[in-house]
Write a protein that holds these residues in place. Structure first.
Motif, mmCIF file in Angstrom:
data_model
loop_
_atom_site.group_PDB
_atom_site.id
_atom_site.type_symbol
_atom_site.label_atom_id
_atom_site.label_comp_id
_atom_site.label_asym_id
_atom_site.label_seq_id
_atom_site.Cartn_x
_atom_site.Cartn_y
_atom_site.Cartn_z
ATOM 1 N N ASN A 19 0.826 -1.213 0.000
ATOM 2 C CA ASN A 19 0.000 0.000 0.000
ATOM 3 C C ASN A 19 0.860 1.264 0.000
ATOM 4 O OD1 ASN A 19 -2.345 -1.537 0.047
ATOM 5 N ND2 ASN A 19 -2.461 -1.543 2.283
ATOM 6 N N LEU A 22 2.223 1.853 -3.443
ATOM 7 C CA LEU A 22 1.188 2.404 -4.324
ATOM 8 C C LEU A 22 0.959 3.883 -4.034
ATOM 9 C CD1 LEU A 22 -1.436 -0.502 -4.324
ATOM 10 C CD2 LEU A 22 0.117 0.160 -6.171
ATOM 11 N N ARG A 23 0.961 4.258 -2.761
ATOM 12 C CA ARG A 23 0.809 5.665 -2.407
ATOM 13 C C ARG A 23 1.984 6.495 -2.900
ATOM 14 N NH1 ARG A 23 -0.237 6.263 3.775
ATOM 15 N NH2 ARG A 23 -0.271 8.440 3.106
ATOM 16 N N LYS A 25 3.804 5.830 -5.537
ATOM 17 C CA LYS A 25 3.635 5.950 -6.979
ATOM 18 C C LYS A 25 2.609 7.021 -7.310
ATOM 19 C CE LYS A 25 4.207 4.725 -11.275
ATOM 20 N NZ LYS A 25 5.477 5.007 -12.001
ATOM 21 N N GLY A 26 1.501 7.049 -6.559
ATOM 22 C CA GLY A 26 0.496 8.089 -6.782
ATOM 23 C C GLY A 26 1.023 9.480 -6.475
ATOM 24 N N ALA A 27 1.825 9.595 -5.407
ATOM 25 C CA ALA A 27 2.402 10.901 -5.068
ATOM 26 C C ALA A 27 3.364 11.376 -6.148
ATOM 27 C CB ALA A 27 3.123 10.819 -3.718
ATOM 28 N N GLN A 28 4.161 10.466 -6.686
ATOM 29 C CA GLN A 28 5.079 10.847 -7.758
ATOM 30 C C GLN A 28 4.324 11.261 -9.019
ATOM 31 O OE1 GLN A 28 7.497 7.336 -8.045
ATOM 32 N NE2 GLN A 28 8.880 7.959 -6.385
ATOM 33 N N THR A 29 3.248 10.538 -9.340
ATOM 34 C CA THR A 29 2.437 10.913 -10.506
ATOM 35 C C THR A 29 1.782 12.272 -10.293
ATOM 36 O OG1 THR A 29 2.002 8.573 -10.939
ATOM 37 C CG2 THR A 29 0.563 10.178 -12.010
ATOM 38 N N GLY A 30 1.226 12.484 -9.091
ATOM 39 C CA GLY A 30 0.619 13.778 -8.789
ATOM 40 C C GLY A 30 1.624 14.915 -8.837
ATOM 41 N N HIS A 31 2.829 14.649 -8.348
ATOM 42 C CA HIS A 31 3.882 15.673 -8.403
ATOM 43 C C HIS A 31 4.224 16.024 -9.838
ATOM 44 C CE1 HIS A 31 8.131 16.986 -8.513
ATOM 45 N NE2 HIS A 31 7.807 17.659 -7.426
#
Length: 254
Positions: A19, A22-23, A25-31
């Motif tokens: 988890n 995954l978080r 990865k989401g933070a890097q995509t959002g950044h």
């Protein structure tokens, strides 16, 4: 122990590790997306800033011409304000608002809608008509420039606030969220590695104890077998001695 920086309070489990990855990865995509949005807004902001500077310079020149034109009208015809107020019944200039979407940010845009006719056409009919017409056109241009400047200035202020908020989010993700998730992942991985080492050590100890117990049982069984053999040998020797004493030799005749 790894992950000594700021991290989240989680239990070191495989599910928590998945988890957290995954978080991250989401933070890097959002950044990445926020950085692209910031760059697009910054580019538009600079273009609007350049237009605002040009519009302000243009506004200064237009207002200067309008003041000179009004001075010429006053010199040629005198005060015509009451004539204008009597003849004008409907607004000649109307401002229309529309919206423009720039990377998810809605920017208002104002446009001038000019209604021809019914705008003190008879003013200056006696004298100074040319000056009045010139002043009307110059002030019309000044109003158009003013509306354009207001549109650019509004977009400028909105973009400035949105860019600051986006920069704060990008910096927060880059310097707070991502390092914290990285430290959390390192902490979980270190704890899982330590648990694996402890489990391996425990299994080695259990296996060693089993080997020692097996060796002890084998030694005890061998000792019992040896004792039984010795007892059997002693019993056999005793039987042989008893048989020897109880047997009678036949008389020997010489």
């Amino acid at each position: 122990m790894s992950g000594t920086g700021a991290r989240e309070n989680v239990f070191a489990t495989r599910m928590a590790l998945t988890n957290t990855k995954l978080r991250l990865k989401g933070a890097q995509t959002g950044h990445s997306l926020l950085a692209k949005k910031r760059d697009a807004l910054t580019t538009r902001f600079r273009a609007i800033l350049k237009k605002v500077d040009e519009a302000k310079r243009k506004m200064g020149r237009v207002m200067q011409l309008a003041s000179f034109s009004m001075a010429e009208v006053s010199y040629a015809t005198g005060d015509i304000s009451y004539l204008v107020q009597e003849q004008v019944k409907v607004a000649t200039f109307r401002v229309k608002a529309k919206q423009e979407n720039v990377s998810g940010v809605v920017l208002p845009a104002f446009e001038v809608d000019r209604v021809p006719g019914s705008d003190f056409n008879l003013t200056g009919l006696g004298r100074g008509g040319q000056q009045v017409l010139k002043a009307k056109e110059v002030y019309a241009k000044a109003i158009e420039t003013l509306v354009e400047l207001a549109s650019l200035q509004t977009a400028f202020m909105i973009l400035d606030e949105v860019i600051r908020a986006t920069n704060r989010r990008v910096n927060a993700i880059e310097h707070v969220v991502i390092p914290r998730l990285d430290n959390t992942i390192k902490y979980i991985m270190s704890e899982l590695d330590e648990m694996d080492r402890e489990e391996f050590f425990r299994l080695k100890k259990v296996q060693g104890k089993k080997k020692r117990d097996t060796a002890a049982r084998d030694a005890a069984a061998q000792a019992d077998a040896d004792a039984k053999v010795e007892i059997q040998d002693a019993y056999d020797e005793g039987e042989a001695a008893q048989n020897l004493l109880s047997s009678k030799d036949e008389d020997v005749i010489f």
